[in-house]
Design an enzyme around this catalytic site. Structure first.
Site, PDB file in Angstrom:
ATOM      1  N   ASN A  87       0.880  -1.172   0.000  1.00  0.00           N
ATOM      2  CA  ASN A  87       0.000   0.000   0.000  1.00  0.00           C
ATOM      3  C   ASN A  87       0.917   1.222   0.000  1.00  0.00           C
ATOM      4  OD1 ASN A  87      -1.796   2.061   0.493  1.00  0.00           O
ATOM      5  ND2 ASN A  87      -2.284   1.430   2.594  1.00  0.00           N
TER       6      ASN A  87
ATOM      7  N   LYS B  76       0.195   4.273  -0.317  1.00  0.00           N
ATOM      8  CA  LYS B  76      -0.432   5.480   0.254  1.00  0.00           C
ATOM      9  C   LYS B  76      -0.173   6.693  -0.654  1.00  0.00           C
ATOM     10  CE  LYS B  76       0.041   3.366   4.733  1.00  0.00           C
ATOM     11  NZ  LYS B  76       0.019   3.507   6.169  1.00  0.00           N
TER      12      LYS B  76
ATOM     13  N   HIS C 197      -9.591   0.864   5.170  1.00  0.00           N
ATOM     14  CA  HIS C 197      -8.295   1.158   5.797  1.00  0.00           C
ATOM     15  C   HIS C 197      -8.512   2.165   6.928  1.00  0.00           C
ATOM     16  CE1 HIS C 197      -4.196   2.487   6.426  1.00  0.00           C
ATOM     17  NE2 HIS C 197      -3.800   1.396   5.792  1.00  0.00           N
TER      18      HIS C 197
ATOM     19  N   GLU D 127      -6.897   4.628   7.897  1.00  0.00           N
ATOM     20  CA  GLU D 127      -6.687   6.047   7.545  1.00  0.00           C
ATOM     21  C   GLU D 127      -7.937   6.616   6.866  1.00  0.00           C
ATOM     22  OE1 GLU D 127      -2.939   5.528   5.502  1.00  0.00           O
ATOM     23  OE2 GLU D 127      -2.031   4.959   7.404  1.00  0.00           O
TER      24      GLU D 127
ATOM     25  N   GLU E 174      -5.450  -5.098  10.615  1.00  0.00           N
ATOM     26  CA  GLU E 174      -4.423  -4.080  10.823  1.00  0.00           C
ATOM     27  C   GLU E 174      -4.693  -3.331  12.125  1.00  0.00           C
ATOM     28  OE1 GLU E 174      -2.523  -2.878   6.853  1.00  0.00           O
ATOM     29  OE2 GLU E 174      -4.308  -1.655   7.090  1.00  0.00           O
TER      30      GLU E 174
ATOM     31  N   GLY F 136       2.301   2.115  10.726  1.00  0.00           N
ATOM     32  CA  GLY F 136       3.251   3.215  10.554  1.00  0.00           C
ATOM     33  C   GLY F 136       3.937   3.646  11.842  1.00  0.00           C
TER      34      GLY F 136
ATOM     35  N   SER G 170       3.411  -2.311  10.390  1.00  0.00           N
ATOM     36  CA  SER G 170       4.870  -2.354  10.589  1.00  0.00           C
ATOM     37  C   SER G 170       5.459  -3.736  10.296  1.00  0.00           C
ATOM     38  CB  SER G 170       5.233  -1.864  11.986  1.00  0.00           C
ATOM     39  OG  SER G 170       4.764  -0.543  12.168  1.00  0.00           O
TER      40      SER G 170
HETATM   41  C1  PEP Z   1      -0.889   0.008   6.096  1.00  0.00           C
HETATM   42  O1  PEP Z   1      -1.098   1.211   6.101  1.00  0.00           O
HETATM   43  O2  PEP Z   1      -1.680  -0.737   5.507  1.00  0.00           O
HETATM   44  C2  PEP Z   1       0.291  -0.492   6.801  1.00  0.00           C
HETATM   45  C3  PEP Z   1       0.301  -1.740   7.171  1.00  0.00           C
HETATM   46  O3  PEP Z   1       1.309   0.404   7.035  1.00  0.00           O
HETATM   47  P1  PEP Z   1       2.744   0.102   7.697  1.00  0.00           P
HETATM   48  O4  PEP Z   1       3.248  -1.188   7.107  1.00  0.00           O
HETATM   49  O5  PEP Z   1       3.600   1.264   7.304  1.00  0.00           O
HETATM   50  O6  PEP Z   1       2.523  -0.012   9.159  1.00  0.00           O
END
Ligand code: PEP
Length: 249
Positions: free
Chosen positions: A9, A11, A93, A95, A165, A171, A211
């Site tokens: 992803n 972003k 998601h 966000e 998630e 992040g 992460s």
């Molecule tokens: C995401 O936003 O889907 C995600 C998993 O981000 P990160 O790997 O940076 O934590």
């Protein structure tokens, strides 16, 4: 057998030339791919990336409006994405839920639109730190699934991938332990079995996101209920993304 998947992803990152370069690097990975690879890219770059006519990585969009057309200034529809040749869409998601106020009801509309356009939908769910600390994490995640996803008829569930998630891990550099993630994935699989059937649950890929990186992917992917990862930050560098893909070997 469930599909093993590693999905990036990107972003709101990268310029046009950086996006093309990264996409080509991932497409040219010499590793023998033992999983399906998706890239959820900024919609602006989709036409360019589709021009390469590659079957892998599969190109997905990070967002789209559920209505097929109309007066929705600034939006792109799933219908338009499908017409372009996009195969997959991210829905739910954190966000989008938190920064753009997307509600369970709106996500349900998106789920229906994705299915009617024949897109594979990656449905994201996850709890906040407070919800985990209060011990409500499983209840929160299952209620997200019930509110926006579980109304689908069983026949449509073959187009669904679930991504767990935890919001506190996205992040932040904090990763759920493989035990915490597997426990949640197991609860999600039981909920899918309860709503549909054990057969459907056994076929549903459930990805972990938050992460995930080359150093922890192998341990996470070794768990019974973890079928791959949705990768944010580490999907922006081909060698890190490759390290995660190779965790399946
Ligand atoms: C995401 O936003 O889907 C995600 C998993 O981000 P990160 O790997 O940076 O934590």
């Amino acid at each position: 057998m469930r599909r093993k998947i590693v999905a990036g992803n990107w972003k709101m990152n990268l310029t046009r030339s950086e996006a093309k370069k990264l996409f080509e690097e991932v497409a040219n990975l010499k590793s023998d791919l033992s999983c399906d690879v998706y890239q959820f890219v900024p919609s602006l770059f989709i036409a360019d990336l589709l021009d390469a006519h590659l079957s892998s990585p599969v190109i997905g969009a990070q967002n789209a409006h559920p209505k097929s057309n109309g007066a929705f200034t600034g939006e792109i529809s799933m219908h338009q994405l499908k017409d372009m040749g996009v195969k997959a869409i991210l829905i739910g998601h954190s966000e989008r839920r938190h920064f753009f106020g997307e509600t369970n009801e709106f996500l349900k509309e998106k789920v229906d639109a994705a299915i009617s356009e024949g897109l594979t939908l990656f449905f994201c769910c996850g709890e906040s730190l407070e919800q985990r600390e209060n011990g409500n994490h499983e209840q929160v995640v299952i209620s997200q699934l019930k509110a926006s996803l579980f109304h689908l008829p069983e026949k449509d569930f073959t187009n669904v991938v679930i991504a767990y998630e935890p919001v506190w891990a996205i992040g932040t550099g904090k990763t759920a332990s493989s035990g915490q993630a597997n426990e949640m994935h197991s609860a999600i699989r039981s909920a899918v079995a309860g709503n549909y059937s054990i057969e459907v649950a056994e076929k549903t890929s459930i990805l972990y996101g938050g992460s995930c990186k080359p150093s922890n992917a192998k341990e996470l992917f070794s768990k019974e209920h973890i079928d791959g990862g949705l990768i944010g930050g580490a999907s922006l560098k081909a060698e890190e993304f490759e390290g995660i893909i190779n965790a399946w070997k």
